[in-house]
Design an enzyme around this catalytic site. Structure first.
Site, PDB file in Angstrom:
ATOM      1  N   CYS A 209       0.833  -1.216   0.000  1.00  0.00           N
ATOM      2  CA  CYS A 209       0.000   0.000   0.000  1.00  0.00           C
ATOM      3  C   CYS A 209       0.862   1.259   0.000  1.00  0.00           C
ATOM      4  CB  CYS A 209      -0.934  -0.010   1.196  1.00  0.00           C
ATOM      5  SG  CYS A 209      -2.107  -1.394   1.191  1.00  0.00           S
ATOM      6  N   HIS A 210       1.845   1.317   0.924  1.00  0.00           N
ATOM      7  CA  HIS A 210       2.684   2.506   1.019  1.00  0.00           C
ATOM      8  C   HIS A 210       4.163   2.164   1.141  1.00  0.00           C
ATOM      9  CE1 HIS A 210      -1.336   3.806   2.375  1.00  0.00           C
ATOM     10  NE2 HIS A 210      -1.053   4.885   1.697  1.00  0.00           N
ATOM     11  N   GLY A 211       4.513   0.890   0.921  1.00  0.00           N
ATOM     12  CA  GLY A 211       5.921   0.523   0.822  1.00  0.00           C
ATOM     13  C   GLY A 211       6.653   0.351   2.131  1.00  0.00           C
TER      14      GLY A 211
END
Length: 246
Positions: A209-211
């Site tokens: 999703c956001h690494g």
């Protein structure tokens, strides 16, 4: 000129001086109010009007005369007229659904188990069925539970990591009571996504999703997540049997 109010005789003479109009005589209607049209009597037997110089009143509907109804769609007019009603009904339906949601939620919470009983829930898991190098997923209190049977390489990589450089410093021994098995809640500490096992730069867990990258001990190594993956309370009843949620 005769006066109507002078006498009966004068009125009779005036009546005889005006030519009679045949009842029911046709006339031609034109678009101009100034068109010459014969006067009809006041009823079929009444005396003709004395004011022949004035045109009769015209009660035509100019909107209808312009055929405005034939130039617009009836369904579009109805939709435009009913727009306010539709908006009021939609707003009322939205408020009703919103209130029904919380009413249903309150009912479920009231008839369901209390929070302390729910929190006291525990589960026993046989970890001998998990092959080495694999990550098994279970459900614990409505959350995904990761149990990872680590290889020796994964154990060595987690133990040799510099704890002082970590965002949320924890040693491998603090997180794993049995070094062969990693037990953690599979929810990213950033925004609650479920990470992917055996992915990321450290081959531990990766949240796409956001690494956010986690190592083989589920410690945050890179990305926006502020904390390591949560390790629930657990106890080994046997070498191959663990109790989660003690």
């Amino acid at each position: 000129m005769f006066c109507v109010r002078s006498s009966v005789a004068g009125f009779s003479a005036l009546r005889n001086a005006i030519p009679a109009v045949t009842p029911g005589a046709g006339h031609v209607r034109s678009g101009s109010h100034a068109a010459k049209r014969p006067n009809y009597p006041m009823g079929q037997t009444a005396t003709p009007s004395l004011h022949n110089d004035l045109p009769p009143a015209v009660f035509d509907d100019f909107d209808r005369k312009a055929n405005w109804r034939t130039k617009t769609d009836r369904r579009k007019r109805k939709g435009a007229n009913d727009l306010s009603s539709y908006m009021v009904m939609s707003a009322g339906a939205a408020v009703t659904v919103y209130m029904a949601k919380y009413a249903l939620y309150g009912t479920v919470m009231m008839v369901g188990p209390s929070r302390d009983k729910y929190a006291a829930g525990s589960v026993e898991i046989d970890i001998s069925t998990i092959p080495e190098g694999k990550n098994a997923v279970f459900t614990f209190r409505g959350k995904p539970l990761f149990i990872r049977h680590r290889t020796q390489e994964e154990i060595d990589a987690a133990k040799t990591q510099d704890v002082g450089s970590l965002r949320d410093p924890q040693t491998d021994e603090e997180r794993c009571k049995n070094e062969k098995y990693l037990i953690c809640i599979g929810i990213c500490t950033h925004l609650g996504c479920v990470p992917i096992a055996h992915a990321g730069s450290w081959k531990g867990y990766f949240c796409p999703c956001h690494g956010s990258h986690y190592d083989t001990c589920a410690r945050i190594m890179k990305g926006p997540a502020p904390l390591n993956l949560e390790v629930p309370e657990h106890e080994y009843l046997e070498d191959s049997l663990v109790l989660i949620g003690k």
